[in-house]
Scaffold this motif. Structure first.
Motif, PDB file in Angstrom:
ATOM      1  N   GLN A   1       0.853  -1.200   0.000  1.00 40.42           N
ATOM      2  CA  GLN A   1       0.000   0.000   0.000  1.00 40.42           C
ATOM      3  C   GLN A   1       0.882   1.242   0.000  1.00 40.42           C
ATOM      4  O   GLN A   1       1.809   1.363   0.801  1.00 40.42           O
ATOM      5  N   VAL A   2       0.560   2.156  -0.919  1.00 42.62           N
ATOM      6  CA  VAL A   2       1.259   3.438  -1.023  1.00 42.62           C
ATOM      7  C   VAL A   2       0.357   4.511  -0.434  1.00 42.62           C
ATOM      8  O   VAL A   2      -0.802   4.660  -0.844  1.00 42.62           O
ATOM      9  N   ILE A   3       0.875   5.224   0.551  1.00 43.15           N
ATOM     10  CA  ILE A   3       0.120   6.290   1.225  1.00 43.15           C
ATOM     11  C   ILE A   3       0.885   7.597   1.071  1.00 43.15           C
ATOM     12  O   ILE A   3       2.073   7.675   1.432  1.00 43.15           O
ATOM     13  N   VAL A   4       0.212   8.616   0.518  1.00 40.65           N
ATOM     14  CA  VAL A   4       0.781   9.965   0.359  1.00 40.65           C
ATOM     15  C   VAL A   4      -0.065  10.911   1.199  1.00 40.65           C
ATOM     16  O   VAL A   4      -1.273  11.072   0.932  1.00 40.65           O
ATOM     17  N   GLN A   5       0.563  11.533   2.192  1.00 37.33           N
ATOM     18  CA  GLN A   5      -0.171  12.384   3.128  1.00 37.33           C
ATOM     19  C   GLN A   5       0.557  13.717   3.260  1.00 37.33           C
ATOM     20  O   GLN A   5       1.778  13.761   3.450  1.00 37.33           O
ATOM     21  N   SER A   6      -0.234  14.824   3.150  1.00 36.43           N
ATOM     22  CA  SER A   6       0.349  16.157   3.251  1.00 36.43           C
ATOM     23  C   SER A   6      -0.728  17.146   3.676  1.00 36.43           C
ATOM     24  O   SER A   6      -1.938  16.924   3.440  1.00 36.43           O
ATOM     25  N   SER A   7      -0.285  18.246   4.311  1.00 35.09           N
ATOM     26  CA  SER A   7      -1.234  19.308   4.703  1.00 35.09           C
ATOM     27  C   SER A   7      -1.831  19.989   3.497  1.00 35.09           C
ATOM     28  O   SER A   7      -2.932  20.567   3.558  1.00 35.09           O
ATOM     29  N   GLY A   8      -1.136  19.922   2.361  1.00 33.49           N
ATOM     30  CA  GLY A   8      -1.660  20.549   1.148  1.00 33.49           C
ATOM     31  C   GLY A   8      -2.688  19.697   0.440  1.00 33.49           C
ATOM     32  O   GLY A   8      -3.224  20.123  -0.592  1.00 33.49           O
ATOM     33  N   LEU A   9      -2.968  18.526   0.929  1.00 33.27           N
ATOM     34  CA  LEU A   9      -3.937  17.640   0.276  1.00 33.27           C
ATOM     35  C   LEU A   9      -5.257  17.572   1.019  1.00 33.27           C
ATOM     36  O   LEU A   9      -6.077  16.685   0.753  1.00 33.27           O
ATOM     37  N   HIS A  10      -5.449  18.491   1.989  1.00 30.81           N
ATOM     38  CA  HIS A  10      -6.742  18.529   2.671  1.00 30.81           C
ATOM     39  C   HIS A  10      -7.822  18.955   1.688  1.00 30.81           C
ATOM     40  O   HIS A  10      -7.569  19.674   0.708  1.00 30.81           O
ATOM     41  N   ASP A  11      -9.019  18.550   1.961  1.00 33.26           N
ATOM     42  CA  ASP A  11     -10.159  18.833   1.074  1.00 33.26           C
ATOM     43  C   ASP A  11     -10.613  20.285   1.283  1.00 33.26           C
ATOM     44  O   ASP A  11     -11.320  20.610   2.233  1.00 33.26           O
ATOM     45  N   THR A  12     -10.170  21.157   0.373  1.00 26.97           N
ATOM     46  CA  THR A  12     -10.535  22.581   0.409  1.00 26.97           C
ATOM     47  C   THR A  12     -11.169  22.949  -0.932  1.00 26.97           C
ATOM     48  O   THR A  12     -11.017  22.215  -1.920  1.00 26.97           O
ATOM     49  N   PRO A  13     -11.840  24.080  -0.987  1.00 24.13           N
ATOM     50  CA  PRO A  13     -12.439  24.490  -2.273  1.00 24.13           C
ATOM     51  C   PRO A  13     -11.401  24.652  -3.375  1.00 24.13           C
ATOM     52  O   PRO A  13     -11.644  24.265  -4.524  1.00 24.13           O
ATOM     53  N   ASP A  14     -10.214  25.195  -3.048  1.00 23.64           N
ATOM     54  CA  ASP A  14      -9.194  25.356  -4.088  1.00 23.64           C
ATOM     55  C   ASP A  14      -8.700  24.000  -4.589  1.00 23.64           C
ATOM     56  O   ASP A  14      -8.479  23.803  -5.794  1.00 23.64           O
ATOM     57  N   MET A  15      -8.540  23.099  -3.652  1.00 28.43           N
ATOM     58  CA  MET A  15      -8.074  21.784  -4.077  1.00 28.43           C
ATOM     59  C   MET A  15      -9.123  21.084  -4.929  1.00 28.43           C
ATOM     60  O   MET A  15      -8.796  20.430  -5.922  1.00 28.43           O
ATOM     61  N   GLN A  16     -10.358  21.202  -4.552  1.00 35.08           N
ATOM     62  CA  GLN A  16     -11.414  20.583  -5.362  1.00 35.08           C
ATOM     63  C   GLN A  16     -11.434  21.151  -6.766  1.00 35.08           C
ATOM     64  O   GLN A  16     -11.677  20.428  -7.736  1.00 35.08           O
ATOM     65  N   ALA A  17     -11.143  22.464  -6.863  1.00 39.37           N
ATOM     66  CA  ALA A  17     -11.112  23.079  -8.189  1.00 39.37           C
ATOM     67  C   ALA A  17      -9.968  22.494  -9.013  1.00 39.37           C
ATOM     68  O   ALA A  17     -10.141  22.180 -10.202  1.00 39.37           O
ATOM     69  N   TYR A  18      -8.768  22.378  -8.415  1.00 40.16           N
ATOM     70  CA  TYR A  18      -7.642  21.784  -9.139  1.00 40.16           C
ATOM     71  C   TYR A  18      -7.921  20.335  -9.529  1.00 40.16           C
ATOM     72  O   TYR A  18      -7.568  19.895 -10.622  1.00 40.16           O
ATOM     73  N   MET A  19      -8.547  19.606  -8.622  1.00 37.51           N
ATOM     74  CA  MET A  19      -8.861  18.201  -8.925  1.00 37.51           C
ATOM     75  C   MET A  19      -9.843  18.107 -10.084  1.00 37.51           C
ATOM     76  O   MET A  19      -9.724  17.237 -10.942  1.00 37.51           O
ATOM     77  N   LYS A  20     -10.795  19.053 -10.130  1.00 37.29           N
ATOM     78  CA  LYS A  20     -11.815  19.001 -11.168  1.00 37.29           C
ATOM     79  C   LYS A  20     -11.257  19.447 -12.505  1.00 37.29           C
ATOM     80  O   LYS A  20     -11.575  18.861 -13.554  1.00 37.29           O
ATOM     81  N   GLU A  21     -10.402  20.439 -12.473  1.00 40.02           N
ATOM     82  CA  GLU A  21      -9.905  20.989 -13.733  1.00 40.02           C
ATOM     83  C   GLU A  21      -8.816  20.088 -14.354  1.00 40.02           C
ATOM     84  O   GLU A  21      -8.762  19.924 -15.566  1.00 40.02           O
TER      85      GLU A  21
END
Length: 526
Positions: free
Chosen positions: A472-492
């Motif tokens: 199992q590969v786990i990538v964890q970071s404070s920048g990967l929290h579910d925020t509106p900006d992150m959701q936008a990047y994920m969607k785009e």
């Protein structure tokens, strides 16, 4: 390699097995020849028994013949004595008959024949020796059997009384005369002749050797006429010599010798060549040419053919090994050439991207070129690690791949993310190139996304084995929290790329927005 050598334990086991095979072969031959040995032993015992019976039969014939000869001699002399005493009883003046009796007895007895004639008054009418002293007590002259053994003299006495009972005649037979008269026609070694009358005995054999303790004898008897005298013949049994004992056990010795010779022949022609052949095959290394029959002088023809077959096979294997080694060397050279060409091409692509990035003036263009540069670098890292592990054919090392990839990403990070920290916690695992490429792109996408969302943050990449072929590969970071900006990047942009990479890995990509963590299961090389 086509084959390999056998371990020393297998060789020792093989030697012990062939050693036990030789012992088993000897036992089998011994048991196979056992009936013949028993038959020979029974035949030997039967021959010894037959020889003993023949010896007993010969002794019986000899004692009977001796008894008949001695009886005939005694009866002849007694008849002459009877005629003499009858004549003297009727014509006492006829003394010439005494001379005739003396002449008759002297012709039979070398010692002259001793005789005497007495009347009731104990007067001696005639005798072989006038000066001869009386041997028999006068009171016993007219009594007693017709023949008897004397207690006080070594003579056999034969008595004849006249018809009117007034005269009695005696003949005294010496031991030497009796031995000559009773000598049988058959030649028997170590024989003894003895006369018995009740408790009285007279040994006729002059040279009698004393019996030692343990000596065996065989005795047979035959009666004389008169029947109160018995003649006994005794023969000493042959001693138990070494030759006689060996003759008894000769069949067993021959049986064992036949088994030993059979085992020697089988061992020389079959077992020993097979042992040497097996050792040569066990010590065989691919590429060598077997010559298993060089040390064998007398193998069977079939084993020689088998050794030639092994030699031909080893020659073919050596030829194929040489061809495979040559082909492998050629393939290795081609692989290195391809690697150098791919590496050069990736460097050319990276250089072209770097040149275009330097000529760009808009921040969006610079960022686009940097993003492309990171993905090319990720592919280069996968290629270098794959080629480094290619010689051992173990796959791509996960720890080395992620470490080099993280260093490359930090070196190409935007200026705002120069202090972005990446911590790696990975087991010593290996993955195939089909898994390494999407994993490298997946980590690159997530690191770039985290740098965008939190340039001063940190990231932890963990790779842990779950079983022998899954991790199992786990990538964890404070920048990967579910925020509106992150959701936008994920969607785009990032969402479609991460979904495509998870499909290549054939596993779902789990996202925990609250913990800022992405996790996916990958296949590892056992």
């Amino acid at each position: 390699m086509i084959g390999g050598s056998h371990p020393p334990a297998a060789q020792s086991l093989t030697a012990s097995l062939f050693g036990s095979t030789g012992v088993k072969m000897f036992l089998i031959l011994t048991l196979a020849l056992l009936p013949l040995g028993l038959i020979a032993l029974v035949a030997s015992l039967q021959a010894i028994q037959t020889a003993d019976l023949e010896k007993e039969a010969l002794l019986r014939v000899a004692v009977s013949q001796s008894a008949r000869k001695l009886t005939a001699d005694i009866e002849s002399d007694r008849t002459a004595l009877q005629l003499t005493v009858n004549n003297l009883s009727t014509a006492p003046s006829d003394t010439g008959i005494c001379a005739r009796l003396n002449l008759f007895l002297a012709s039979n007895d070398r010692e002259g024949g001793r005789y005497a004639v007495y009347d009731r008054a104990s007067r001696r009418l005639c005798a072989s020796d006038p000066k001869q002293r009386p041997i028999l007590d006068p009171a016993e002259r007219f009594t007693g059997p017709a023949a008897q053994l004397l207690d006080n003299a070594p003579y056999l006495l034969v008595r004849a009384r006249s018809a009117n009972g007034q005269l009695v005649g005696f003949i005294y037979y010496s031991r030497a005369h009796l031995e000559r008269a009773a000598d049988p026609a058959t030649a028997l070694q170590n024989r003894r002749l003895t006369l018995y009358e009740g408790h009285r005995r007279l040994d006729l054999t002059s040279s009698q050797q004393p019996l030692a303790p343990g000596d065996g004898v065989t005795s047979l008897s035959a009666p004389l006429e008169p029947p109160n005298i018995v003649l006994t013949m005794t023969v000493r049994d042959p001693p138990e010599t070494l030759a006689r004992t060996l003759s008894l056990f000769l069949p067993l010795v021959m049986w064992f010798a036949a088994a030993a010779i059979g085992w020697f022949v089988v061992n020389r022609l079959l077992i020993r060549p097979l042992v040497l052949l097996r050792r040569a095959v066990a010590a065989y290394h691919p590429g060598e040419v077997l010559e298993p029959m060089q040390r064998v002088r007398t193998p069977a023809r079939e084993i020689i053919a088998l050794g030639d077959t092994f030699r031909e096979i080893s020659e073919d294997v050596a030829t194929h090994e040489a061809e495979l080694a040559e082909g492998l060397d050629t393939q290795r050279k081609l692989t290195r050439e391809v690697h150098h060409r791919v590496k050069n091409n990736l460097q050319i692509i990276a250089s072209l991207i770097n040149l275009h990035a330097r000529s760009a003036h808009e921040p969006e263009a610079v960022e686009a070129y940097a993003s492309i540069q990171r993905r090319v670098d990720a592919l280069s890292v996968v290629h270098r690690n794959h080629f480094a592990e290619l010689e051992e054919n173990r796959g791509v090392g996960v720890r080395a791949l992620i470490s080099e990839l993280s260093a490359s990403l930090r070196s190409t990070a935007p200026s705002a993310a120069r202090r972005f920290g990446i911590q790696i916690d990975s087991d010593d695992l290996h993955i195939s190139q089909d898994v390494a490429v999407p994993i490298a792109f997946l980590v690159t996408e997530l690191v770039e996304l985290a740098m965008r969302m939190d340039p001063a943050g940190r990231m932890r990449i963990s790779v842990k084995a779950q079983d022998k072929d899954r991790a199992q590969v786990i990538v964890q970071s404070s920048g990967l929290h579910d925020t509106p900006d992150m959701q936008a990047y994920m969607k785009e942009r990032y969402g479609r790329v991460l979904t495509g990479l998870s499909r290549q890995l054939r596993a779902p990509l789990d996202h925990d927005g609250e913990a800022g963590r992405f996790a996916i299961a990958i296949t590892i090389v056992p």
